[in-house]
Design a protein around this motif. Structure first.
Motif, PDB file in Angstrom:
ATOM      1  N   HIS A 178       0.826  -1.210   0.000  1.00  0.00           N
ATOM      2  CA  HIS A 178       0.000   0.000   0.000  1.00  0.00           C
ATOM      3  C   HIS A 178       0.862   1.263   0.000  1.00  0.00           C
ATOM      4  CE1 HIS A 178      -3.416   2.580   0.881  1.00  0.00           C
ATOM      5  NE2 HIS A 178      -2.740   3.085   1.907  1.00  0.00           N
ATOM      6  N   ASP A 179       1.938   1.251   0.823  1.00  0.00           N
ATOM      7  CA  ASP A 179       2.804   2.424   0.916  1.00  0.00           C
ATOM      8  C   ASP A 179       3.561   2.682  -0.385  1.00  0.00           C
ATOM      9  OD1 ASP A 179       1.972   2.746   3.499  1.00  0.00           O
ATOM     10  OD2 ASP A 179       3.766   1.860   4.414  1.00  0.00           O
ATOM     11  N   SER A 206       2.549   1.791  -3.422  1.00  0.00           N
ATOM     12  CA  SER A 206       1.615   2.149  -4.497  1.00  0.00           C
ATOM     13  C   SER A 206       1.284   3.644  -4.473  1.00  0.00           C
ATOM     14  CB  SER A 206       0.326   1.331  -4.375  1.00  0.00           C
ATOM     15  OG  SER A 206      -0.415   1.700  -3.225  1.00  0.00           O
ATOM     16  N   LYS A 207       1.344   4.267  -3.307  1.00  0.00           N
ATOM     17  CA  LYS A 207       1.019   5.692  -3.212  1.00  0.00           C
ATOM     18  C   LYS A 207       1.965   6.560  -4.043  1.00  0.00           C
ATOM     19  CE  LYS A 207      -1.430   6.121   1.190  1.00  0.00           C
ATOM     20  NZ  LYS A 207      -1.393   6.716   2.557  1.00  0.00           N
ATOM     21  N   ASN A 226       1.051   8.594  -7.563  1.00  0.00           N
ATOM     22  CA  ASN A 226       1.274  10.041  -7.628  1.00  0.00           C
ATOM     23  C   ASN A 226       2.221  10.415  -8.766  1.00  0.00           C
ATOM     24  OD1 ASN A 226      -0.383  10.548  -5.428  1.00  0.00           O
ATOM     25  ND2 ASN A 226       1.283  10.385  -3.936  1.00  0.00           N
ATOM     26  N   LYS A 257      -7.312   2.245  -7.146  1.00  0.00           N
ATOM     27  CA  LYS A 257      -5.959   2.083  -6.582  1.00  0.00           C
ATOM     28  C   LYS A 257      -5.664   0.614  -6.281  1.00  0.00           C
ATOM     29  CE  LYS A 257      -7.391   2.728  -1.767  1.00  0.00           C
ATOM     30  NZ  LYS A 257      -7.208   3.513  -0.527  1.00  0.00           N
ATOM     31  N   GLU A 299      -2.312  -1.935  -6.650  1.00  0.00           N
ATOM     32  CA  GLU A 299      -1.798  -2.759  -5.550  1.00  0.00           C
ATOM     33  C   GLU A 299      -1.786  -4.231  -5.945  1.00  0.00           C
ATOM     34  OE1 GLU A 299      -3.849  -2.045  -1.907  1.00  0.00           O
ATOM     35  OE2 GLU A 299      -3.457   0.116  -1.896  1.00  0.00           O
TER      36      GLU A 299
END
Length: 422
Positions: A200-201, A203-204, A208, A237, A241
């Motif tokens: 998750h971290d 993919s951010k 962006n 999103k 992931e």
């Protein structure tokens, strides 16, 4: 001749009789005072014994060997004083004859105190036994600590020789317990949670940077899985992931994780030692010490697999970072360091999976499968089914599931065609 009569005889008898009223009163008073003093001493000793016993109890919570020993000594001293009083009383009063009610009452009180003494003696013996047991346990624990320390030093030496561990642990609580971690299903479950957060971290920043580079996120999400019906646009999103997860888990079923072992042990114990070796270290520090280690090769392989050349070119305007990785380097850029955290998380999970005997099994969920609460968790919690009898279907598998013996760690899925509560 004079006549003698009863009067004269009476007078003669009275003159010959010896009467000692005052000495007899003093003797009785002395006996009474002596008995009262004895009883007072007994009561005083009993009170002191109770106080010493309370100190003995308090010394056990928390456990204090020095206070226990001191309190135990006080209890013994008070018991000895009471024993001396008992023997003194018996010596001065060898046999009770023509006992008065007051004497009988005193004897009953003494017998009662003697019974209490026996009770205290039993309880003191019990506490002494508990103290000996605790002392024995402390000795055993100290031996275990020494053995664990010796094993730790041996393992560190082996890992240094293999290039996986070459710096001294820092003075932190976690690193002081470096080799005290137990191999349990809870440890593996925690590693799964850490990996999911890492996906998750990572993919951010990836999403962006795609936005900043002008990517069409809708088209990109549909390219990953076109048949998914998202409840909200923000849910796309999960497609990214899922894509990252699929690439990172490629080769997970192999002991080598698609990388040559490089002389590392492939036993269950060996895998667990490899997990411990990287657990508390920063991934970039590991690679700085040995860029061409098995872990270094793994990171390079996965980066080139997850980050497409066109994607990297649109992010940075060139593929210099990619070329640097391909040539055997590990750049210190923020983007690559974010990726290394993800790589370390799945590397540790793989090492743990093969530490168990039998090893942990991974199961995947196909898109279009019916939702099962036994083997699946929805990544979106506030979902509403379209119809009561209709079972939701899986649109994306965001994270696979795992089986440790009879225990199941459910997979994380996104359900297609469902609604979310406001």
């Amino acid at each position: 001749m004079l006549r003698t009569g009863p009067r004269e005889m009476q007078s003669h008898d009275n003159n010959n009789q010896k009467v000692y009223p005052q000495p007899m009163d003093e003797s009785g008073k002395q006996n009474k005072d002596s008995m009262e003093a004895l009883i007072s001493k007994i009561f005083s000793n009993i009170s002191s014994l109770k106080a010493a016993y309370i100190q003995l109890q308090e010394a056990h919570t928390p456990y204090d060997p020095d206070q226990i020993q001191a309190a135990d000594k006080l209890v013994i001293e008070e018991l000895m004083k009471l024993s001396e009083l008992k023997h003194s009383y018996r010596d001065n009063n060898p046999k009770i004859t023509s006992a008065t009610p007051q004497d009988l009452r005193l004897v009953a009180e003494i017998q009662e105190q003697q019974s209490l003494l026996k009770t205290y003696e039993v309880m003191v013996k019990k506490f002494q036994s508990q103290i000996q047991t605790r002392d024995s346990e402390i000795v055993q624990m100290q031996q275990q600590i020494q053995e664990s320390t010796q094993r730790k030093l041996k393992l560190e030496k082996k890992l240094k020789q293999r290039g996986l561990f070459s710096k001294e642990p820092e003075d932190s609580e976690e690193e002081n317990n470096f080799f005290s971690v137990e191999l349990t299903p809870n440890l593996f479950s925690s590693a799964v949670d850490t990996l999911y957060k890492s996906i998750h971290d990572f993919s951010k920043p990836l999403i962006n940077m795609m936005k900043a580079a002008g990517w069409d996120l809708d088209a990109a999400a549909n390219a990953i899985e076109p048949a998914v019906v998202y409840a909200r646009r923000a849910h796309k999103k999960y497609a990214f992931e899922s894509h990252i997860c699929q690439r990172m888990f490629s080769g997970f079923h192999e002991k080598s994780f698609s990388v040559e072992a490089g002389g590392l042990s492939t036993s269950n114990e060996g895998f667990f030692h490899q997990f411990l070796a990287v657990r508390v270290m920063d991934p970039l520090d590991i690679l700085s010490q040995n860029p061409d280690s098995v872990f270094g090769k793994f990171c390079r392989m996965k980066y080139l697999l997850v980050v497409h050349p066109k994607m990297e070119g649109s992010f940075f305007g060139n593929v210099d970072q990619r070329n640097y990785v391909m040539s055997g380097g590990h750049p210190r850029t923020p983007f690559y360091q974010a990726f290394l955290k993800l790589a370390k998380s799945i590397w540790m999970l793989h090492r743990l999976a093969y530490s168990f005997d039998p090893k942990v099994k991974v199961f995947q969920v196909r898109n279009g499968s019916k939702f099962s609460e036994v083997y699946m968790d929805s990544v979106v919690k506030n979902i509403i089914s379209g119809e009561e009898d209709q079972i939701p279907k899986v649109g994306l598998m965001v994270m696979p599931g795992f089986m440790i013996g009879e225990s199941v760690i459910r997979s994380q899925v996104y359900l297609s065609g469902v609604k979310c509560a406001e």
